[in-house]
Design a protein around this motif. Sequence first.
Motif, PDB file in Angstrom:
ATOM      1  N   SER A  38      46.557 -10.374  10.938  1.00  0.00           N
ATOM      2  CA  SER A  38      47.831 -10.628  11.593  1.00  0.00           C
ATOM      3  C   SER A  38      48.859 -11.134  10.586  1.00  0.00           C
ATOM      4  N   GLY A  39      50.101 -11.013  10.965  1.00  0.00           N
ATOM      5  CA  GLY A  39      51.175 -11.453  10.089  1.00  0.00           C
ATOM      6  C   GLY A  39      52.473 -10.838  10.562  1.00  0.00           C
ATOM      7  N   GLU A  40      53.564 -11.395  10.077  1.00  0.00           N
ATOM      8  CA  GLU A  40      54.852 -10.854  10.493  1.00  0.00           C
ATOM      9  C   GLU A  40      55.223  -9.644   9.639  1.00  0.00           C
ATOM     10  N   ASN A  41      55.834  -8.674  10.254  1.00  0.00           N
ATOM     11  CA  ASN A  41      56.343  -7.503   9.537  1.00  0.00           C
ATOM     12  C   ASN A  41      55.302  -6.803   8.668  1.00  0.00           C
ATOM     13  N   LEU A  42      54.125  -6.603   9.241  1.00  0.00           N
ATOM     14  CA  LEU A  42      53.107  -5.857   8.502  1.00  0.00           C
ATOM     15  C   LEU A  42      53.319  -4.368   8.740  1.00  0.00           C
ATOM     16  N   ASN A  43      53.261  -3.603   7.668  1.00  0.00           N
ATOM     17  CA  ASN A  43      53.325  -2.145   7.774  1.00  0.00           C
ATOM     18  C   ASN A  43      51.972  -1.603   7.357  1.00  0.00           C
ATOM     19  N   TRP A  44      51.438  -0.716   8.153  1.00  0.00           N
ATOM     20  CA  TRP A  44      50.127  -0.162   7.842  1.00  0.00           C
ATOM     21  C   TRP A  44      50.284   1.267   7.348  1.00  0.00           C
ATOM     22  N   ALA A  45      49.679   1.577   6.211  1.00  0.00           N
ATOM     23  CA  ALA A  45      49.717   2.936   5.689  1.00  0.00           C
ATOM     24  C   ALA A  45      48.278   3.420   5.534  1.00  0.00           C
ATOM     25  N   LEU A  46      47.973   4.518   6.188  1.00  0.00           N
ATOM     26  CA  LEU A  46      46.599   5.032   6.166  1.00  0.00           C
ATOM     27  C   LEU A  46      46.350   5.880   4.919  1.00  0.00           C
ATOM     28  N   GLN A  47      45.260   5.565   4.227  1.00  0.00           N
ATOM     29  CA  GLN A  47      44.799   6.427   3.144  1.00  0.00           C
ATOM     30  C   GLN A  47      43.448   6.963   3.601  1.00  0.00           C
ATOM     31  N   SER A  48      43.442   8.193   4.162  1.00  0.00           N
ATOM     32  CA  SER A  48      42.205   8.649   4.811  1.00  0.00           C
ATOM     33  C   SER A  48      41.118   9.008   3.807  1.00  0.00           C
ATOM     34  N   VAL A  49      41.509   9.509   2.640  1.00  0.00           N
ATOM     35  CA  VAL A  49      40.515   9.759   1.592  1.00  0.00           C
ATOM     36  C   VAL A  49      40.906   8.922   0.381  1.00  0.00           C
ATOM     37  N   GLN A  50      39.939   8.210  -0.197  1.00  0.00           N
ATOM     38  CA  GLN A  50      40.247   7.314  -1.318  1.00  0.00           C
ATOM     39  C   GLN A  50      40.221   8.074  -2.645  1.00  0.00           C
ATOM     40  N   LYS A  51      41.420   8.335  -3.137  1.00  0.00           N
ATOM     41  CA  LYS A  51      41.521   9.131  -4.370  1.00  0.00           C
ATOM     42  C   LYS A  51      42.038   8.309  -5.534  1.00  0.00           C
ATOM     43  N   GLY A  52      41.918   6.984  -5.428  1.00  0.00           N
ATOM     44  CA  GLY A  52      42.318   6.137  -6.549  1.00  0.00           C
ATOM     45  C   GLY A  52      43.476   5.219  -6.206  1.00  0.00           C
ATOM     46  N   THR A  53      43.674   4.224  -7.084  1.00  0.00           N
ATOM     47  CA  THR A  53      44.673   3.187  -6.808  1.00  0.00           C
ATOM     48  C   THR A  53      46.105   3.745  -6.809  1.00  0.00           C
ATOM     49  N   GLY A  54      46.356   4.765  -7.660  1.00  0.00           N
ATOM     50  CA  GLY A  54      47.691   5.378  -7.696  1.00  0.00           C
ATOM     51  C   GLY A  54      47.964   6.110  -6.390  1.00  0.00           C
ATOM     52  N   HIS A  55      46.961   6.852  -5.943  1.00  0.00           N
ATOM     53  CA  HIS A  55      47.056   7.577  -4.677  1.00  0.00           C
ATOM     54  C   HIS A  55      47.256   6.596  -3.513  1.00  0.00           C
ATOM     55  N   ALA A  56      46.566   5.458  -3.591  1.00  0.00           N
ATOM     56  CA  ALA A  56      46.683   4.449  -2.527  1.00  0.00           C
ATOM     57  C   ALA A  56      48.120   3.932  -2.434  1.00  0.00           C
ATOM     58  N   VAL A  57      48.711   3.593  -3.570  1.00  0.00           N
ATOM     59  CA  VAL A  57      50.091   3.082  -3.563  1.00  0.00           C
ATOM     60  C   VAL A  57      51.043   4.164  -3.038  1.00  0.00           C
ATOM     61  N   SER A  58      50.771   5.438  -3.386  1.00  0.00           N
ATOM     62  CA  SER A  58      51.618   6.553  -2.916  1.00  0.00           C
ATOM     63  C   SER A  58      51.710   6.604  -1.389  1.00  0.00           C
ATOM     64  N   GLN A  59      50.648   6.164  -0.698  1.00  0.00           N
ATOM     65  CA  GLN A  59      50.625   6.230   0.771  1.00  0.00           C
ATOM     66  C   GLN A  59      51.653   5.288   1.413  1.00  0.00           C
ATOM     67  N   ALA A  60      52.092   4.286   0.649  1.00  0.00           N
ATOM     68  CA  ALA A  60      53.009   3.296   1.223  1.00  0.00           C
ATOM     69  C   ALA A  60      54.379   3.312   0.560  1.00  0.00           C
ATOM     70  N   ILE A  61      54.526   4.134  -0.463  1.00  0.00           N
ATOM     71  CA  ILE A  61      55.731   4.031  -1.294  1.00  0.00           C
ATOM     72  C   ILE A  61      57.001   4.453  -0.531  1.00  0.00           C
ATOM     73  N   HIS A  62      56.835   5.288   0.511  1.00  0.00           N
ATOM     74  CA  HIS A  62      58.006   5.710   1.303  1.00  0.00           C
ATOM     75  C   HIS A  62      58.651   4.540   2.045  1.00  0.00           C
ATOM     76  N   LEU A  63      57.895   3.448   2.209  1.00  0.00           N
ATOM     77  CA  LEU A  63      58.424   2.274   2.918  1.00  0.00           C
ATOM     78  C   LEU A  63      59.360   1.446   2.031  1.00  0.00           C
ATOM     79  N   VAL A  64      59.284   1.722   0.732  1.00  0.00           N
ATOM     80  CA  VAL A  64      59.926   0.865  -0.258  1.00  0.00           C
ATOM     81  C   VAL A  64      61.321   1.378  -0.612  1.00  0.00           C
ATOM     82  N   ASP A  65      62.276   0.462  -0.787  1.00  0.00           N
ATOM     83  CA  ASP A  65      63.605   0.847  -1.264  1.00  0.00           C
ATOM     84  C   ASP A  65      63.618   0.911  -2.789  1.00  0.00           C
ATOM     85  N   ALA A  66      64.562   1.687  -3.316  1.00  0.00           N
ATOM     86  CA  ALA A  66      64.624   1.906  -4.763  1.00  0.00           C
ATOM     87  C   ALA A  66      64.721   0.596  -5.549  1.00  0.00           C
ATOM     88  N   ASP A  67      65.486  -0.353  -5.050  1.00  0.00           N
ATOM     89  CA  ASP A  67      65.656  -1.581  -5.834  1.00  0.00           C
ATOM     90  C   ASP A  67      64.701  -2.717  -5.432  1.00  0.00           C
TER      91      ASP A  67
END
Length: 459
Positions: free
Chosen positions: A68-97
């Motif tokens: 639990s927590g405030e403002n948690l966003n969940w991004a599913l990584q259905s197949v684990q293809k590495g830490t770079g791939h994992a970050v890619s699953q959530a990167i669309h949530l992030v603003d450029a700056d």
Amino acid sequence: MNIFPIILAAGQGTRMRSSLPKVLHPIAGLPMLQHVVDACSALQNRNVACHVAIVYGHGGELVREHISGENLNWALQSVQKGTGHAVSQAIHLVDADDVVLVAYGDVPLIRSETLQQLAQGLQDCSMCILTTELANPTGYGRLVRDADGAVQAIVEEKDATDGQRLIREVNTGFIAARGSDLKRWLKQLTPQNAQGEYYLTDCVGLAVAEGGSVNTVLCPDPVEVEGANNRVQLARLERAYQQRLAERLMLEGVTVADPARLDIRGKVETGQDVFIDVNVVLSGNVKLGKGVVIEANCVIQDAEIGDNTRIKSHSVIEDAVIAENCDIGPFARLRPGTVLEARAKIGNFVETKKAHIGRGSKVNHLSYIGDSEIGVDVNIGAGTITCNYDGANKHKTVIGDKVFVGSCTQLVAPVSIGEGATIGAGSTITKDAPAGELTLARAKQMTLKGWQRPVKGKK
Ligand code: UD1
Ligand code: CA
């Protein structure tokens, strides 16, 4: 600065050998991942940002339900293809700056102060890496630096040369980078490496190739950045975390007989000069007033204990409010809904539940007091039982001020005993007893004159 933590928690954690997803294994009673979420959330209180992303996969729904927590966003990584791939699953949530902070869900001892330092380390460079130095760096990504000490790359154990394997400065996995940069680098990752994974760590090389510089923040305590992959590591981190909590208490004025034999699974507030003896477990929300003494082997959950009260050894207390100068145990069991006023005394082998016990009242030995309202200065004799349950419903027992209940009495509820009444020992009280009188309910004693004990017959 807008900080956006992305917590990686999709890995399977096979080495736990558990049906429970790895990140839900507890440290101090809370899932490991919850500790990381809390450290990230605490960070945000000091910044403007207000979002945390969790990359999940293994144990999917169960993980979401338990964190639990405030403002948690969940991004599913259905197949684990590495830490770079994992970050890619959530990167669309992030603003450029945004300043992205990558954290691991299985590194529960990370402190928000350290995360803050990592984010600050990003100023004037392209990337900041939290590192630590290990006597045995086996398994970790190594920090490769040039002759001037500038970071060139992170090389994973399986891709490293023999020379690189000698490097003891390792990647903890926690990094900070700007959203815009990460988005660009992540697209360039390829799985051309020994493990066939998209390595987040390859972003270091990419940053350097672009002419950027990479900063590091060294974490002096390797335990803070240690992950728990199996239950041996989990136990080690538990002890390290408990030591941290015990030290906090000691610095607040609590004497802890042995910090290695105290377990805190929740929040503990304490007054000055509290003494906690060995093998005590405190969980939930526990408040201990000034001068409280907790003797050995007590288990206390969600309780408030007033100044100078003593909890003697082997007592179990749950969901109770105990006023000042009380005396509990040894071997007392205070169950939910127990409220004790000042100077109350609960002795050995006494169980209470939903019981309000007035000032100076005593239940000293071998009793069960449930669904009861007891006034001030009452004395409940040894072995007294409130019979609160008729097999279908619970009923209440009300006992007025200054009542004296003789030993081995059964009070069959609903029943009330008037103020100042005396109940004769061994009574089964089924009707209300009037104030100020002696009431007893037991067969009259008799003596059979001349009665002889039987003797054994001849065979
Ligand atoms: C990673 C780092 C390594 C570092 C080490 C520290 C890379 C390529 N390597 O290695 O440099 O020294 O951590 O512990 O980044 N995860 C996912 N999805 C995935 C893969 C991993 O969510 O597809 C999560 C895992 O659940 C774990 C974390 O990322 O929480 C690290 O993954 P792990 O496989 O343990 O990384 P390492 O190979 O140990
Ligand atoms: Ca790991």
